[in-house]
Design a protein around this motif. Structure first.
Motif, PDB file in Angstrom:
ATOM      1  N   LEU B   4      45.030  33.642  45.918  1.00 47.40           N
ATOM      2  CA  LEU B   4      46.229  32.975  45.381  1.00 47.40           C
ATOM      3  C   LEU B   4      46.118  32.705  43.891  1.00 47.40           C
ATOM      4  CD1 LEU B   4      47.533  30.361  47.986  1.00 47.40           C
ATOM      5  CD2 LEU B   4      48.452  32.605  47.388  1.00 47.40           C
ATOM      6  N   LEU B   6      44.432  34.476  41.844  1.00 43.75           N
ATOM      7  CA  LEU B   6      44.584  35.766  41.161  1.00 43.75           C
ATOM      8  C   LEU B   6      46.063  36.065  40.919  1.00 43.75           C
ATOM      9  CD1 LEU B   6      42.132  38.313  42.848  1.00 43.75           C
ATOM     10  CD2 LEU B   6      42.079  37.411  40.518  1.00 43.75           C
ATOM     11  N   ILE B   7      46.873  35.833  41.951  1.00 42.11           N
ATOM     12  CA  ILE B   7      48.320  36.058  41.805  1.00 42.11           C
ATOM     13  C   ILE B   7      48.905  35.084  40.784  1.00 42.11           C
ATOM     14  CG2 ILE B   7      50.549  35.937  43.016  1.00 42.11           C
ATOM     15  CD1 ILE B   7      49.010  38.387  43.763  1.00 42.11           C
ATOM     16  N   GLU B   8      48.363  33.873  40.807  1.00 40.03           N
ATOM     17  CA  GLU B   8      48.843  32.876  39.850  1.00 40.03           C
ATOM     18  C   GLU B   8      48.604  33.326  38.413  1.00 40.03           C
ATOM     19  OE1 GLU B   8      47.398  28.935  40.846  1.00 40.03           O
ATOM     20  OE2 GLU B   8      47.863  28.282  38.812  1.00 40.03           O
ATOM     21  N   LYS B   9      47.488  33.998  38.190  1.00 43.70           N
ATOM     22  CA  LYS B   9      47.177  34.449  36.823  1.00 43.70           C
ATOM     23  C   LYS B   9      47.820  35.794  36.488  1.00 43.70           C
ATOM     24  CE  LYS B   9      42.755  32.100  36.270  1.00 43.70           C
ATOM     25  NZ  LYS B   9      42.148  31.980  37.626  1.00 43.70           N
ATOM     26  N   PHE B  10      48.240  36.505  37.537  1.00 39.98           N
ATOM     27  CA  PHE B  10      48.805  37.838  37.341  1.00 39.98           C
ATOM     28  C   PHE B  10      50.062  37.762  36.470  1.00 39.98           C
ATOM     29  CE2 PHE B  10      51.556  41.352  38.899  1.00 39.98           C
ATOM     30  CZ  PHE B  10      50.743  42.424  38.578  1.00 39.98           C
TER      31      PHE B  10
END
Lengths: 191, 322
Positions: B4, B6-10
């Protein structure tokens, strides 16, 4: 600054004073644009932000004024509009995975794309995102990028809370499968 | 690090929107969005007047209650009761009754004849309130009156003219109106109530009916009466058709522009939409929007806006007074 009127107050008011909706736009347009931009890039996000607020404005009399925060509603409209641009969205994920250059970060048409090559795990992530179905992508991005709560996501997308959980669960399962080399500290999808 | 986050930083570093792009989106909301929704056509037509009124109110720093102001000029003086007033059936006891009485009266009127190249002239008073300091200290500012004179060529092929005069200051604003091919002289409308009801319930292209078909029909009634001419038969049919719209109420005292009126009304949430008729002659006087329920930051029971129809006439040229 603490505003005296909630989004709900402003939207109710906009039935007789349409300009009041301008304040709703001023409060949330940048946030909605950012969300759209992260999914389909800045150029398309410009159009979809306009479309989101136009849709919201036209259906403002249907808004339940007792809901103080309009963001979940606006995210829901944006997510719905994104459905019409699924191909553009996945094409960008695939381009990023293939080339390491993210078309979504290119900014506007007349600007030169910044040629920063993405790291390996971002490229793998892009591949995984391209493979999710639209419903999973909506839930995943609304939770992790838009930072909505589970009930807010349910409200935004007009789906039951259980569906939010199950979509998030399957999305995360697929992400973890795609990124096996990353050591996850927290492998559960509890709230 | 989990999936999650990772997606937040994507794509967390997407560029912010260009200010001009946001400005365009904001403006489009009010221009494109204003047309199709319920009531907003009126709101949109009034918008320049509202902006004008607000500007005037701010500049002067003084606002006055419309109710306490001297009455606007009435189209004709009210004679003593019983002398020139027509003999009418007994008073209406409900909204449908009032509309039927108004229909019976209007049906007896002569048809307004127009020749080729002639122009319809309408004069009205319009008043719109304003909410100031939306984001800091929202304050309701009572409606400011504007006298509105509009010339609309009957064949719709030449330019018209709108002159707005701020009642309190006398400031005049001339707005040329492009020819749009539409005529204000409506001849093709039904003259019988049943057919007119069907027409009233026909949703115009691009018109959303979020509040349901009855509210949409109620709204279309107002649209049809505003700065348009209907033959007496059609206008009578329109009133009779409106009498069949469910959910209407009669407001027995609703004065407008110094004339004693009665209103047929429909509630939409906390807001009541009145069509006002002269209490003695049943002539259509105008419209009013009253905030009857809880709507921040309105004081309860205030009139949000109103229009008063003063006169309709045929003239030979744009800009010519009857």
């Amino acid at each position: 600054m603490r505003a005296e009127l909630t989004d709900g107050d402003l939207i109710q008011l906009s039935a007789t004073q349409p300009e009041a909706f301008g304040s709703v736009f001023d409060r949330h347009a940048t946030t909605i644009h950012r969300y759209l931009s992260r999914r389909v890039g800045g150029t398309l996000a410009d159009d979809l932000t306009a479309e989101t607020f136009l849709t919201a404005f036209k259906s403002r009399t249907a808004y339940d004024g007792s809901r103080p925060d309009a963001l979940p509603w606006l995210y829901g409209i944006a997510a719905n509009l994104l459905r019409g641009h699924r191909r553009a969205e996945t094409r960008m994920y695939r381009a990023l995975a293939r080339t390491g250059v993210d078309p979504a970060l290119a900014g506007h048409d007349d600007e030169v794309a910044s040629q920063v090559t993405a790291s390996e795990h971002v490229r793998v992530l892009a591949t995984a995102l391209a493979r999710l179905n639209a419903g999973e992508r909506d839930v995943l991005t609304l939770i992790s990028q838009a930072q909505l709560s589970y009930p807010e996501v349910a409200e935004a997308l007009g789906i039951p809370l259980g569906t939010v959980r199950s979509r998030l669960h399957s999305a995360r399962k697929r992400l973890r499968a795609a990124l096996p080399h990353l050591a996850f500290e927290n492998g559960t999808d509890d709230e | 690090m989990n999936d999650l986050s990772l997606i937040e930083k994507f794509r967390a570093d997407v560029p912010p929107p260009a200010p001009e792009s946001l400005a365009r989106a904001r403006a489009a909301m009010f221009t494109v969005g204003a047309e199709p929704t319920r009531r907003s056509r009126w709101i949109w037509r009034l918008a320049p007047a509202a902006a004008l009124a607000a500007a005037v109110a701010v500049a002067a720093g003084v606002v006055t209650q419309p109710e306490s102001r001297p009455a606007a000029p009435a189209p004709r003086a009210e004679g003593p009761a019983g002398s020139s007033a027509p003999v009418l059936p007994s008073n209406a006891s409900d909204a449908a009754g009032l509309l039927r009485l108004a229909a019976a009266e209007v049906r007896a009127e002569p048809v307004l004849r127009v020749g080729p190249g002639q122009v319809l002239f309408f004069e009205s008073i319009e008043a719109q309130d304003n909410i100031e300091n939306l984001e800091t200290k929202p304050t309701w500012v009572p409606p400011q009156e504007i006298n509105r004179k509009i010339w609309l060529p009957v064949d719709g092929s030449t330019a018209g003219l709108l002159i707005q005069t701020v009642t309190r200051t006398g400031e005049k604003f001339h707005v040329p109106l492009d020819a749009d091919g539409t005529t204000p002289y409506l001849t093709g409308l039904p003259t019988e109530s049943k057919a007119m009801r069907d027409w009233l319930y026909t949703v115009d292209a691009g018109t959303a009916a979020e509040d349901g078909p009855d509210a949409a029909a109620w709204d279309k009634l107002g649209e049809t009466l505003r700065e348009k001419y209907l033959t007496p038969d059609s206008r009578a049919a329109l009133y009779e058709a409106a009498a069949t719209i469910p959910g209407t109420i009669l407001v027995k005292r609703a004065d407008l522009a110094g004339r004693r009126g009665m209103a047929v009304s429909r509630l939409s949430g906390p807001v009541r939409f009145d069509y006002i008729f002269d209490a003695r002659t049943y002539e259509f006087l105008g419209e009013r929007v009253v905030v009857v329920g809880h709507l921040k930051p309105y004081p309860k029971g205030v009139v949000s806006r109103y229009t008063a129809q003063l006169r309709t006439a045929v003239v030979d040229k744009v800009g010519q007074l009857p």
